[in-house]
Design an enzyme around this catalytic site. Sequence first.
Site, PDB file in Angstrom:
ATOM      1  N   LYS A 203       0.819  -1.220   0.000  1.00 24.19           N
ATOM      2  CA  LYS A 203       0.000   0.000   0.000  1.00 24.19           C
ATOM      3  C   LYS A 203       0.848   1.265   0.000  1.00 24.19           C
ATOM      4  O   LYS A 203       2.034   1.252   0.329  1.00 24.19           O
ATOM      5  CB  LYS A 203      -0.969  -0.032   1.186  1.00 24.19           C
ATOM      6  CG  LYS A 203      -2.089  -1.040   0.934  1.00 24.19           C
ATOM      7  CD  LYS A 203      -3.233  -0.934   1.882  1.00 24.19           C
ATOM      8  CE  LYS A 203      -4.342  -1.902   1.451  1.00 24.19           C
ATOM      9  NZ  LYS A 203      -5.410  -2.017   2.440  1.00 24.19           N
ATOM     10  N   ARG A 237      -3.589  -9.986   5.001  1.00 21.78           N
ATOM     11  CA  ARG A 237      -3.999 -10.082   3.588  1.00 21.78           C
ATOM     12  C   ARG A 237      -2.830  -9.581   2.747  1.00 21.78           C
ATOM     13  O   ARG A 237      -2.485  -8.403   2.818  1.00 21.78           O
ATOM     14  CB  ARG A 237      -5.254  -9.226   3.387  1.00 21.78           C
ATOM     15  CG  ARG A 237      -5.852  -9.278   2.003  1.00 21.78           C
ATOM     16  CD  ARG A 237      -7.115  -8.406   1.938  1.00 21.78           C
ATOM     17  NE  ARG A 237      -7.707  -8.456   0.623  1.00 21.78           N
ATOM     18  CZ  ARG A 237      -7.312  -7.706  -0.395  1.00 21.78           C
ATOM     19  NH1 ARG A 237      -6.355  -6.825  -0.255  1.00 21.78           N
ATOM     20  NH2 ARG A 237      -7.896  -7.826  -1.570  1.00 21.78           N
TER      21      ARG A 237
HETATM   22  C1  9MG Z   1     -10.160  -5.582  -0.718  1.00 23.65           C
HETATM   23  N1  9MG Z   1      -9.171  -4.980   0.170  1.00 23.65           N
HETATM   24  C2  9MG Z   1      -8.167  -4.140  -0.180  1.00 23.65           C
HETATM   25  N2  9MG Z   1      -7.463  -3.781   0.907  1.00 23.65           N
HETATM   26  C3  9MG Z   1      -8.039  -4.419   1.956  1.00 23.65           C
HETATM   27  C4  9MG Z   1      -7.783  -4.451   3.327  1.00 23.65           C
HETATM   28  O1  9MG Z   1      -6.822  -3.736   3.877  1.00 23.65           O
HETATM   29  N3  9MG Z   1      -8.565  -5.209   4.110  1.00 23.65           N
HETATM   30  C5  9MG Z   1      -9.585  -5.928   3.581  1.00 23.65           C
HETATM   31  N4  9MG Z   1     -10.328  -6.662   4.418  1.00 23.65           N
HETATM   32  N5  9MG Z   1      -9.881  -5.934   2.271  1.00 23.65           N
HETATM   33  C6  9MG Z   1      -9.114  -5.187   1.490  1.00 23.65           C
END
Ligand code: 9MG
Length: 261
Positions: A203, A237
């Site tokens: 990010k 994630r």
């Molecule tokens: C779809 N998506 C993109 N970034 C995310 C994040 O930080 N958390 C979750 N749950 N979904 C995300």
Amino acid sequence: MGIVNVTPDSFADGGRHADPAAAIAHARALRADGADIVDVGGESTRPGAPPVAERDELARVLPVVAALAADGAIVSVDTMKPGVMRAAIAAGATMVNDVRALTAPGALEAVADSGVALCLMHMRGAPRTMQDAPEYADVVAEVRAFLVARAAACEAAGIARERILLDPGFGFGKSLGHNLALLHALPSLAAAGYPVLAGLSRKSMLGALTGRPVGERMVASVAAALAAVARGAAIVRVHDVRETVDALKVWAAVDAGRAPA
Ligand code: 9MG
């Protein structure tokens, strides 16, 4: 949780797995690398992303969800749309990951009618505008209160507490300072009593900290995932599953102070 974007425009891998066959192959590779869950999404949520029609999103995600579920994978569907939630659950998804925390009309019911797990994420605004100077009086308290209130609404609608995860939504309507405050305070969100999911992978906050473009943020992403787990995240994630799993194995062994069984 490995990220599978079946989209032409996601910020970190847009277009690379845009057709279902490529997405299925990518998801299988992530599983081989050690992902316990694969998160399949057909609509980009990057800042400024345009909305996708439900018909197009269904065409992107359903074949991928069905193929992975047939493999025996734990499949999460990343969607804000109740119609996509219902169809993906019917195709074998056992988790819904909703960046709008089931606030769309009909979303609560779509999940309540099933037995699937649910990730409630905090977002300020909508993807198109969310990074336009977001402001909070106390970002940690506001995000926590929002998530706990959404979890209570889900429980009141019949979704068992054990099915719910909370996610502070790094990068979703937050400045670098907000994101760092939330990551630092992750233990206070974990103390709410629900497992916490953290998504920091590649990010822009990592770009801001390192000066690196999106294609060169793997090391920063692994460091961020470790920091999140060390501060109480139950699920991270990520795009770079193999590297993250390696780092977590080392971290967990050091944390335990003994060799893994
Ligand atoms: C779809 N998506 C993109 N970034 C995310 C994040 O930080 N958390 C979750 N749950 N979904 C995300």
